[in-house]
Design an enzyme around this catalytic site. Structure first.
Site: not given
Ligand code: FES
Ligand code: FES
Lengths: 729, 168
Positions: A244, A471-472, A620, A691
């Site tokens: 992040f 984690g994307t 995802t 985002e």
């Protein structure tokens, strides 16, 4: 062999939709998921390195000044202590994203409270922690440390300034105008895995297992800090426990571990405590935002003003880019935009998920709700009316634009009532119930990227790059992409990420990862296909591959004839970057309950509809949107960094005092993916989604609070005290 | 005093340094790194393990306090070859992103479903007595000690609900 492709024009060939394997975009499980759910995926602190010593950082308890002396002997006699390190090469801040060079060094010079100044190394963590706590340090304090962003003269960021037409005149003559000032508090990334490094030397070669997002830049930052050649450095980040933004640039633990390991002649592990992660990595700046909207009697914008004040340490180049999407989201020929930075001695301000829009959009979309009410227009309708044909400042065409579809499909799926709106229409027991909406926008970024794709003699494939998966979903989408192109199931594609021995990717940040590295993999796969086509005597565009076979029936294994076939793809965005304004768009809808006695807000349900180019994996991609919406709830209701006005130190520096949303704060969320192909975004026609899901969502909640109880609040987060104070009697 | 602790069915000697937390003992001394450290202060739940059938934050307790106890960690719940029902459901529902909170979520959920089966009430329960059910609201309340900054909550609740329904 490397194939280089610089993209100067949109790619309408849409090759991926013509492939036969049919795995791209599908909702498949994460390929590395089993390792994560069984606890067998190694994060950076978890590599079983023999003889590893433990380092604990010591941080400053003054705001500004010099370290005069450190009484190392006082702790060197403690059990197990090996060294106290205060080498001038140690870094005192995390590097900004894509810095590509060392951040501030010299730990003896203190610029903010909580800055690392030394590292204690011991045999065990318990010994190092104890010694670090007892290390005597003498400072010479410099009392002149401005701490309040409102109290210093701010620097204008001139490249952000736009003045078109005459906004003052437009405001004075408009049928409807809004002139409001919003504030937002600082935010922390608060990734669940603290920053951690294990450094190990082999002669003059250094390997560091670290938790980082952008190895391609981090390796230069680390090498520069240590005065080394990059070829002697290797960084490994196979699993990253969330980033992040906080892990974009090389952090203090990485350089400290490397220096300490050299000094003690053993591998050294440095794991930041949660408090250190909060206090010496990155904060999102607080903002003060002045919004001015002028509209004609139909609600069409004729004037648009957005001024923002943010802060950072002296010398930092980063300024929270609050206006990023304000430049193009809505029309209005009279424009006045300006961004200013106040130089203060709070910890470093840098990227936290969706820098800019994460706080700019909640303010803008709150102001739009005020305008909708003044003009008596449905909020969805108001947005639809103000979608510009082209970029209102640059005059550029949009690469693609799905805002209208997102607004319509989102409203439909949510069951948005477009009838007249007035607050306090529904009361259930102690609770006022209301709805709100907001647009979403997040600029599309794309970067140079390299990847190697190898078709193995056994008919399986390997994709290699130093790109990370934070984690994307990178592991999974690259397996799908290569599988689609080479006629393989994703399970037959091994994706190797997070190691600088591989070709360099763009890193994960600014939502640019998937489109950038995906394009490099696409180019490499195309080159592999070309070679296969030649062997079969068909052109690459005619070649059909499915389940390990060509359409002619020949298998990949026989075509490879016992040899591997390897190609490197090198993608570079060319003129497309300058010829279009590119952005992901979307819309949020929320229903909240506000307690009439306590001012507490609960989100009952929330929906986001998003258009961001090709969806590479529905599962995802949806998860990325869920994460973004969850962050929107935090921005709207709970997240706020609090600084001590006396010394600027971050007070709520842990997960008990900084309130990220928890399970019970997050209701069932709905995500609508508005499929599109954006030919000017990337060769694979994809944009980012990491985002967008939080760019504006907080305003949907804020607007719903107003609709529920009549409290119009201009300060995020909207905590119960603020809601109560703004609630009409 | 036996000076031993059972972890996933194996006996181990307790550490000699009394300062060692159960979490650091598992991660460092035993190399069971599936249990995560997110805060070391009992604020995030990443370190959740099951001790004598009850879920606890292993960072908030010293290893030396667990003489003779039976500890189950994520590694003891299932393996890649033989995952537990919750591990499979998390995978299916994408109940994670970065995966760092995940072992804690799964250990916590495993014990939490047992708490519901034992009819222990929560803040979300309508009554302190009687049958408890694994509703969405009950799951959310009871899992609120396990933070997920990636924001996978909606999928985590879906995964747990599925397993709760199957075993109901
Ligand atoms: S590490 Fe134990 S609760 Fe966070
Ligand atoms: S999956 Fe990343 S914190 Fe939960």
């Amino acid at each position: 062999m490397t194939v280089h492709f610089k993209q100067d024009t949109p790619d309408d060939s849409n090759r991926l939709d013509g492939m036969k394997q049919g795995v791209l975009g599908k909702s498949i499980r994460r390929v590395e998921g089993m390792a994560k759910v069984t606890g067998t995926a190694p994060y950076s602190a978890e590599y079983p390195i023999a003889d590893c010593a433990e380092g604990v950082l010591v941080t400053s308890t003054i705001t500004r000044g010099k370290v005069v002396s450190i009484d190392k002997d006082a702790v060197l006699s403690m059990p197990g202590v090996l060294a106290v390190i205060d080498d001038p090469a140690m870094t005192t801040r995390a590097a900004q994203g894509t810095a590509d060079e060392a951040p501030q060094q010299e730990p003896g010079t203190v610029c903010y409270w909580g800055q690392p100044i030394a590292l204690v190394v011991a045999e065990t963590f318990e010994q190092a922690r104890d010694a670090a706590k007892h290390l005597p340090i003498n400072y010479r304090e410099d009392p002149s440390a401005p701490l309040d962003p409102q109290a210093v003269e701010a620097e204008e960021q001139e490249d952000e300034t736009v003045r078109q037409g005459d906004l003052d005149h437009a405001m004075a003559t408009a049928a409807h105008s809004v002139d409001v000032t919003y504030t937002t508090k600082g935010h922390a990334s608060a990734a669940m895995e603290p920053h951690a490094s294990i450094a190990q030397w082999d002669g003059d070669k250094l390997t560091v297992y670290a938790s980082l997002q952008m190895l391609n830049y981090n390796i230069s930052e680390l090498a520069d800090a240590l005065g080394m050649e990059e070829e002697n450095v290797r960084l490994v980040s196979r699993f990253v426990g969330g980033g992040f933004g906080s892990k974009l640039g090389v952090s203090e633990d990485v350089v400290a571990a490397a220096i300490a390991s050299k000094e003690v002649g053993r591998p050294v592990r440095v794991v930041m405590s949660r408090q250190q992660v909060f206090q010496c990595v990155m904060r999102r700046s607080e903002t003060t935002q002045h919004l001015r909207l002028a509209a004609d009697e139909n609600g069409k914008l004729i004037g648009f003003g957005h001024h923002a004040l943010v802060s950072n340490l002296p010398g930092e180049t980063f300024a929270e880019p609050v206006l990023q999407s304000s430049h193009f989201l809505y029309g209005g020929e009279n424009r006045d935009l300006m961004l200013e930075v106040a130089r203060i001695h709070r910890m470093t301000a840098g990227s936290v998920r969706a820098p800019g829009e994460a706080v700019g959009m909640p303010a803008l979309e709150g102001a739009m709700d005020v305008l909708a009410e003044k003009a008596g227009i449905d909020p969805v309708e108001l947005r639809l009316k103000n979608i510009p044909e082209e970029d209102p400042e640059e005059g550029l065409p949009f690469s693609s634009h799905k805002l209208a579809e997102c607004l319509r499909q989102g409203a439909d799926a949510f069951g948005w009532d477009s009838g007249p709106r007035s607050p306090r229409h529904t009361c259930e027991g102690e609770w006022w119930v209301g709805t709100g909406m907001a647009s979403a926008a997040r600029v599309h970024n794309i970067a140079e990227a390299k990847s190697r794709v190898t078709l193995k003699a056994d008919g399986s494939a390997v994709v290699e790059t130093d790109m990370t998966d934070i984690g994307t979903g990178t592991y999974t989408i690259l397996a799908q992409l290569a599988g689609e192109m080479l006629g393989l199931e994703p399970a037959q594609v091994l994706v190797e990420l997070g190691d600088t021995k591989n070709p360099r990717g763009p890193g994960s940040g600014g939502s640019w990862g998937a489109a950038s590295i995906g394009s490099a993999v696409y180019i490499a796969c195309k080159a592999v296909r070309e070679e296969l086509g030649q062997r079969l005597g068909v052109g690459e565009t005619e070649l059909e591959l499915k389940d390990g076979k060509a359409a002619s029936g020949e298998s990949l294994v026989s075509l490879l004839d016992g040899n591997d076939l390897s190609r490197e793809g090198h993608y570079e965005p060319g003129d497309i970057k300058d010829d279009f304004t590119a952005s992901g768009f979307g819309a949020f809808f929320a229903q909240v309950r506000v307690n009439r006695f306590t001012g507490e807000t609960r989100v009952d349900r929330m929906l986001g509809a998003f258009g961001f180019g090709r969806v590479l994996n529905h599962k995802t991609a949806r998860s990325q949107c869920l994460g973004g919406i969850t962050w929107s709830i935090g921005v709207a209701l709970t997240e706020a960094l609090e600084f001590d006005p006396r010394d600027g130190h971050l007070v709520n520096c842990d997960l008990a005092e900084y309130h990220v949303p928890v399970h019970r704060d997050v209701p069932d969320l709905e995500v609508v993916l508005v499929e599109e192909r954006d030919p000017a975004a990337s060769p694979i026609q994809a944009k980012g989604i990491g985002e967008l899901g939080m760019c504006g969502g907080a305003a949907a909640i804020a607007n719903a609070i107003y609709n529920a109880c009549g409290a119009r609040i201009f300060d995020y987060p909207m905590t119960p005290d603020r809601v109560l104070a703004a609630m009409p009697d | 005093m036996t000076d031993t602790i059972s972890v996933n069915g194996q006996q181990h000697t307790l550490p000699s340094d009394p300062r060692t937390s159960l979490l650091d003992f598992l991660r460092h001394d035993l190399g069971l790194t599936g249990t995560k450290k997110g805060c070391d202060h009992g604020q995030c739940g990443a370190c959740t393990v099951i001790v004598n059938g009850i879920r606890i934050n292993s960072c908030l307790t010293l290893a030396a306090m667990h003489d003779g106890d039976e500890v189950t960690t994520i590694e003891g719940l299932g393996t890649p070859d033989n995952p537990s029902a919750l591990q499979k459901a998390f995978l299916e529902h994408d109940g994670f992103q970065c995966g760092y909170c995940t072992p804690g979520q799964i250990c916590s959920a495993t014990a939490m479903l047992q708490e519901i089966a034992n009819n222990w009430p929560s803040d979300a329960s309508e009554s302190l007595e009687g049958e408890m059910a694994a509703t969405g609201e009950e799951i959310r309340e009871r899992m609120s000690g396990n933070l997920c900054r990636c924001g996978a909550y909606a999928n985590i609740v879906a995964a747990i609900s599925e397993v709760a329904e199957e075993s109901a």
